[in-house]
Design a protein around this motif. Structure first.
Motif, short mmCIF file in Angstrom:
data_model
loop_
_atom_site.label_atom_id
_atom_site.label_comp_id
_atom_site.label_asym_id
_atom_site.label_seq_id
_atom_site.Cartn_x
_atom_site.Cartn_y
_atom_site.Cartn_z
N SER A 1 48.11 37.18 48.92
CA SER A 1 46.84 36.86 49.58
C SER A 1 46.00 38.11 49.81
O SER A 1 44.78 38.11 49.61
N LEU A 2 46.65 39.20 50.20
CA LEU A 2 45.92 40.46 50.40
C LEU A 2 45.35 40.98 49.08
O LEU A 2 44.26 41.56 49.06
N LYS A 3 46.09 40.79 47.99
CA LYS A 3 45.54 41.17 46.68
C LYS A 3 44.28 40.38 46.39
O LYS A 3 43.29 40.93 45.86
N GLY A 4 44.30 39.10 46.71
CA GLY A 4 43.09 38.30 46.50
C GLY A 4 41.96 38.75 47.39
O GLY A 4 40.79 38.79 46.97
N PHE A 5 42.26 39.11 48.66
CA PHE A 5 41.22 39.61 49.55
C PHE A 5 40.55 40.85 48.99
O PHE A 5 39.33 41.00 49.06
N ALA A 6 41.38 41.76 48.44
CA ALA A 6 40.85 43.02 47.93
C ALA A 6 40.15 42.87 46.58
O ALA A 6 39.43 43.78 46.16
N GLY A 7 40.35 41.74 45.89
CA GLY A 7 39.75 41.55 44.59
C GLY A 7 40.63 41.99 43.44
O GLY A 7 40.18 42.03 42.29
N LEU A 8 41.92 42.32 43.73
CA LEU A 8 42.83 42.75 42.66
C LEU A 8 43.37 41.56 41.87
O LEU A 8 43.81 41.74 40.74
N ASP A 9 43.38 40.38 42.46
CA ASP A 9 43.89 39.19 41.80
C ASP A 9 42.76 38.16 41.71
O ASP A 9 42.40 37.53 42.71
N LYS A 10 42.21 38.00 40.54
CA LYS A 10 41.09 37.07 40.36
C LYS A 10 41.54 35.61 40.39
O LYS A 10 40.71 34.71 40.49
N ALA A 11 42.87 35.37 40.27
CA ALA A 11 43.36 33.99 40.26
C ALA A 11 43.34 33.36 41.64
O ALA A 11 43.42 32.13 41.76
N VAL A 12 43.27 34.16 42.69
CA VAL A 12 43.24 33.62 44.05
C VAL A 12 41.89 32.96 44.30
O VAL A 12 40.84 33.57 44.06
N PRO A 13 41.86 31.70 44.74
CA PRO A 13 40.56 31.03 44.97
C PRO A 13 39.72 31.78 46.01
O PRO A 13 40.23 32.28 47.00
N SER A 14 38.45 31.85 45.72
CA SER A 14 37.53 32.54 46.63
C SER A 14 36.25 31.71 46.73
O SER A 14 36.21 30.55 46.34
N LEU A 15 35.21 32.35 47.27
CA LEU A 15 33.93 31.66 47.41
C LEU A 15 33.31 31.41 46.04
O LEU A 15 33.38 32.27 45.15
N HIS A 16 32.71 30.25 45.89
CA HIS A 16 32.07 29.88 44.61
C HIS A 16 30.97 30.89 44.28
O HIS A 16 30.27 31.39 45.17
N SER A 17 30.85 31.18 42.99
CA SER A 17 29.87 32.19 42.57
C SER A 17 28.43 31.80 42.89
O SER A 17 27.56 32.67 43.01
#
Length: 1095
Positions: A520-536
């Protein structure tokens, strides 16, 4: 005969008044006595005598008083229509029967008065006049009389005939109730069941009038419910009874059952729930008292009936709220609950009870899914009560119910509870499909109220509930990326949901498995693009009520691409910084340490990545699509590398020394460092930084093995993973000292500390001494950053900011420092003259040390001694100046800033000796000194001008001439620096500026209008701002000759200057000038009284 009787009855109703009926009721309730003074007269006898005398008095009134004739006719008419026996040997039933007849008379009279009431139209000229009161309204005293009568009816007509276990017995209510229980004769006619049926049906008939119904149900609803339950649902032994022996027919029992359900549907639902719970009774209890045994347990049929009726209440609309209110308000705690510890504990027990009730699917429900589909929205509504008195306990109930349902029915809870709660966040996920109707730019996808309510509900369920159930964790995991971006957005301004977002993120990160938390922290930092985030296509925006909403982004035009790129870069940088702030709260649980180690391992991959792997065949053999994919892949790789470096810099800056919480984390940290060193050796990319980091990590292992930590056998098992890496270091590293230390560490780890060489002890002691020195360096570094820099040195600031970022995390990895350097720094707090020559020489030697922390600490120590006016240090002023000037050439930010501070302090002590040399160096050409060195000297001169204050007038001439010559320098950065220094100088000269004001003004006008570089023009306008701000009200005198020229210059800049920053400076200067002229033309009025002493 029927027609005349009806005519008489109608006439009686028309002429009979409420007062007469109430007078008759008072007569029945009037107290009496036995007429004997004997002590042997019991309470039973007194009660029976009173009831008989009151009945006789009422009959005498009917027979003798002609004014009571109409009431008698009405009573007889109603009695003739009544179907119950009105006379009995039992005085209590005769009294009850007559009371019920009078209450029916009251009800019929009130209905007739209300039907004949025809109020006139209100006068519009007097709208304040109250409307006419209905004639069937009862006064307060009349209502009290009716209440007393109803109490007697219920006490004499219902309670004595209830079966054991049905309702609360009279003997446990009041002392008078015990007397009633013994007075009633159950053997006399009519039968007890018939009496109960008559009383209940009559009271329900009376309750058809609204006013009388409220009086009946508010105080006697429970007793009437108990009576109807017994009449309609109590099982009878039909085989032993003939139709003639049955007291109630099946039709009458059906009427009672229908009346019960109608009454339950009409009354206030929490009241119905409370009374049904009382009727149902509690669980079996151990009863030793005879009295207690009678009320221990309700009959089985009554318990089943109450459970069925409660389930029906629950499944009605707003049934959940009715059950919650009925339980919380019915136990005597009130809606707000208690304030002390016992009351709070009792509240939690009641909340658990309600949660179990709501989570249990009743038998009447078609299926569990249909039940939860109806109940779950009502449970969620409990979170949103605004009433402060009820909100606290309702939220407790909702949270407990949420947790209970999630534990017992996880799939249904996820579908009907968690999905509605998290729906606003799911709507804007990167994996969500946004409808075409919502794709219009500016469309509000999630409103402010929806988002605020969502975050508050999540906080109440997860953080307040504090139950890390699997279904809860799995449901929140997909929306953590959106939640973190929302947290980052709230950090930009004031928001009431910022603390809620932070608490939710800290809670979920602490409860997740460590691998999932790191992912989850990887996704927060942007290192893992597979983690769902805010829609573009979505963005956060501030809402009107202080909250946040989610909208569709505006389309980006070609002109706004640069601004969009800037926004993207700044948002990514802010996201990393906010992640560092979040992790600073996760150090105790060890999550911050694990993520730091993960970043170290990523840093190893970045440092050792072989660029030849990215080389492909010549471009001529590739298609355009393949080339584009290659470029995209290469760019993404570069972004990942920069992001890892930025993460490491932020973590090194934000995390404290307690980031590692156990031996395993320390060993993982050392292993990552050794791996990076081995990889650097394999690629022949050894650097000073890698050497320093390797020395520090091996010193850390030496500290652990040297006794700083009590190691166990399990700890040595963890340390053994370092053996292959240490062996590789000992075989391949070029430095023999590190090779020897690696061999000794391998031996010590392999023998579990049984053998340790002197080299390990020395390395451990050096590392511990270095730790104390770094603490002082950090404190001094923070002190040096407190002084703000100016526009004049914006180029210098940019250079420093770019150098500080990568070095912040690397300076902490410096090699082991000799112990002797640490000693002089501890003497800075001593008194003047306390340092020795040996200490001074040692610090002077340390200023040429190749290790950056040692050199910077030595420079800071010398600066401190100069500031404290140490005699031995001041005697060597020329040598100290040489040392400081040489270190100003150093490329490291910490070193040259320390040198600048030293030169400034030394110039404050000996300005007449040092200032000319500095001015000559600042005024030299590019051939003699580099532009960076001249910029650093300019920073020193600015600090000197500020330190001298009013004494700067002594050195006005050389300073002015140097700065004016610097304005004509070919280097734009030097021109800007000279203008900034000129502004600082003019700000402090005041009236001494008068002789050179024309030269300064002409210089500023020429530069502001003609210079080609925007940075220089900004500096010129800023000088005007500083000049006006420093002179304030003196400006009209000092600048009287050039004030008009300056005004024209500022207006020219505002109208024609293309740069917005320069325009802003000019506008600020005009505002300063406006304030000055207003105070000059309209000085503030001072109310003063002059007292003159006459001679």
């Amino acid at each position: 005969m029927a027609a005349p009787g009806q005519a008489v009855g109608s006439g009686a109703q028309e002429t009979c008044s409420l007062d007469r009926i109430l007078e008759a009721l008072k007569l029945l309730l009037s107290p009496g006595g036995s007429g004997s003074s004997s002590l042997q007269v019991t309470k039973h006898d007194v009660l029976l005598a009173t009831l008989k005398s009151n009945l006789s008095a009422l009959e005498d009134k009917f027979l003798k008083d002609p004014q009571w004739k109409n009431l008698k006719l009405l009573r007889d008419e109603i009695a003739g229509k009544a179907e119950w026996p009105q006379n009995s040997v039992d005085v209590t039933w005769s009294f009850t029967s007559q009371t019920l007849l009078l209450l029916l008379c009251l009800k019929e009279t009130m209905l007739l008065l209300a039907a004949n009431f025809n109020p006139g139209k209100p006068n519009p000229r007097t709208p304040e006049v109250a409307p006419a009161l209905s004639p069937d309204a009862l006064s307060i005293s009349q209502q009290k009389t009716v209440q007393f009568v109803l109490q007697f009816v219920v006490t004499l007509g219902i309670c004595p005939y209830l079966m054991p276990g049905v309702g609360v017995p009279l003997r446990y209510r009041t002392e008078f109730g015990a007397v009633i229980q013994d007075v009633v004769s159950l053997d006399a006619a009519p039968d007890a069941t018939r009496r109960l049926y008559t009383s209940c049906r009559a009271l329900l008939n009376i309750a058809q009038h609204t006013s009388l119904g409220s009086l009946i149900f508010c105080h006697h609803f429970g007793d009437i419910t108990a009576g109807l339950c017994q009449l309609g649902f109590c099982p009878t032994k039909r085989k032993l009874l003939t139709p003639a022996e049955e007291v109630l027919t099946e039709e009458e029992r059906a009427l009672c059952r229908g009346a019960l359900r109608d009454m339950l549907d009409q009354v206030y639902q929490p009241l119905a729930v409370r009374e049904l719970l009382i009727l149902q009774g509690g669980p079996p209890q151990s009863c030793t008292d005879v009295k207690t045994q009678l009320r221990c347990r309700a009959p089985a049929w009554l318990r089943r009936l109450c459970g069925q009726l409660l389930s029906e209440r629950l499944m009605r609309p707003n049934g959940v709220q009715a059950v919650v209110r009925g339980i919380l308000e019915g136990a005597g705690a009130g809606a707000a609950g208690g304030s002390d510890a016992e009351a709070t504990a009792a509240d939690w027990k009641k909340c658990d009870l309600i949660a179990k009730i709501l989570a249990s699917c009743p038998q009447q429900s078609l299926s569990p899914e249909s039940y939860y589909r109806d109940i779950c929205p009502q449970v969620l509504d409990l979170f949103h009560f605004q009433d402060k008195l009820t909100a606290r306990q309702f939220q407790r109930v909702a949270t407990t119910t949420f947790i209970t349902l999630s534990r017992e029915r996880p799939q249904l809870a996820a579908k009907y509870l968690l999905q509605p709660v998290l729906a606003p966040l799911h709507r804007c996920l990167s994996t969500a499909e946004i409808p075409e109707s919502d794709m219009i730019p500016g469309t509000i996808l999630v409103t402010e109220e929806e988002l605020s309510r969502c975050i508050e509900d999540v906080f109440k369920v997860y953080v307040v509930g504090n139950e890390p159930l699997t279904v809860l964790m799995d449901s929140l995991l997909p929306v953590l990326g959106v939640l973190f971006l929302l947290y980052c957005f709230t950090k930009q301004s004031v928001s009431h949901i910022r603390s809620l977002c932070q608490e939710i993120l800290l809670w979920i990160l602490g409860k997740l498995e460590r691998k999932k938390a790191i992912a989850s922290l990887k996704g927060f930092a942007g290192l893992d693009k597979a983690v769902p985030s805010l829609h573009s296509l979505c963005q956060f925006r501030a809402a009107t009520q202080g909250g946040i909403m989610i909208t569709i982004k505006e389309a980006i035009s070609d002109e706004d691409e640069d601004e969009a790129l800037y926004q993207k870069v700044s948002s990514e940088q802010g996201r990393v910084e906010h992640l560092g702030d979040l992790l600073s709260h996760c150090q105790e649980c060890g999550l911050a340490g694990d993520f730091f180690i993960f970043c170290l391992k990523e840093l190893t991959h970045v440092a050792t990545e072989n660029e030849t792997e990215l080389k492909t065949e010549p471009f001529s053999s590739k298609s355009l699509l393949e080339l584009e994919q290659y470029q995209t892949l290469l760019m993404e790789g570069q972004e990942q590398k920069l992001l890892v470096l930025q993460l490491m810099a932020v973590l090194c800056e934000r995390m404290s020394e307690q980031i590692f919480t156990n031996i395993t984390q320390v060993v993982d940290f050392v292993a990552a460092t050794l791996q990076r060193a081995c990889a650097s050796l394999a690629h022949q990319a050894e650097s000073t930084v890698e050497s320093q980091t390797l020395s520090m990590s091996m010193g850390l292992v030496a500290v652990m093995l040297g006794g700083a930590v009590q190691l166990k056998s399990s700890d040595f098992a963890v340390l053994k993973q370092l053996l292959p890496l240490l062996e590789k270091i000992s075989n391949t590293y070029p430095d023999p000292v590190i090779q020897e230390l690696a061999v000794d560490l391998r031996i010590t780890i392999s023998t579990h500390g049984a053998f340790a060489t002197e080299a390990i002890s020395t390395a451990a002691q050096s590392t511990l001494n270095r730790k104390d020195l770094e603490g002082k360096i950090e404190e001094q570094q923070q002190t040096s950053r407190e002084r703000p820099t100016d526009v004049a040195h914006s180029h210098l600031e940019q250079q420093q900011s770019h150098e500080i970022a990568p070095q912040t995390g690397l300076q902490s990895n410096a090699p082991i420092i000799p112990q002797g350097v640490n000693e002089p720094s501890t003497t800075t707090s001593q008194k003047s003259g306390s340092i020795t020559t040996e200490q001074l020489q040692e610090v002077l030697l340390s200023t040429y040390d190749p290790q950056i922390p040692t050199r910077a600490a030595a420079l800071r120590t010398l600066s401190r001694w100069i500031e404290q006016r140490e005699a031995k240090a001041l005697e060597m002023q020329e040598k100290l100046l040489k040392i400081f000037l040489e270190n100003m050439e150093h490329e490291d930010t910490f070193v040259y800033l320390s040198a600048i501070q030293g030169v400034a302090l030394l110039s404050d002590v000996y300005p007449e000796k040092i200032l000319p040399d500095l001015l000559a160096q600042y005024d030299s050409s590019k051939d003699k000194h580099t532009p960076e060195t001249r910029m650093k000297v300019g920073e020193v001169l600015m600090r000197i001008v500020r330190a001298l204050g009013d004494m700067v007038s002594k050195y006005r001439e050389p300073l002015i001439h140097t700065f004016l010559r610097g304005v004509r320098d070919p280097d734009g950065a030097h021109r800007a620096s000279s203008l900034a220094n000129l502004g600082e100088l003019c700000q402090r000269l005041d009236f001494l500026l008068g002789s050179i004001v024309h030269e300064v003004t002409a210089c500023l006008i020429a530069v502001a209008k003609t210079d080609s570089e925007v940075q220089v023009r900004r500096a010129a306008i800023h000088v005007v701002v500083l000049l006006l701000r420093g002179l304030s009200q003196k400006a009209t005198e000092v600048l009287s000759a050039v004030l008009k020229d300056l005004y024209h210059l500022l207006k020219h800049v505002v109208r024609l200057e293309p740069d917005d920053v320069a325009k802003l400076h000019a506008q600020l200067a005009l505002e300063e000038l406006d304030d000055i002229m207003k105070n000059f033309l309209f000085p503030p009025q001072k109310l003063e009284k002059k007292i003159v002493v006459l001679p």
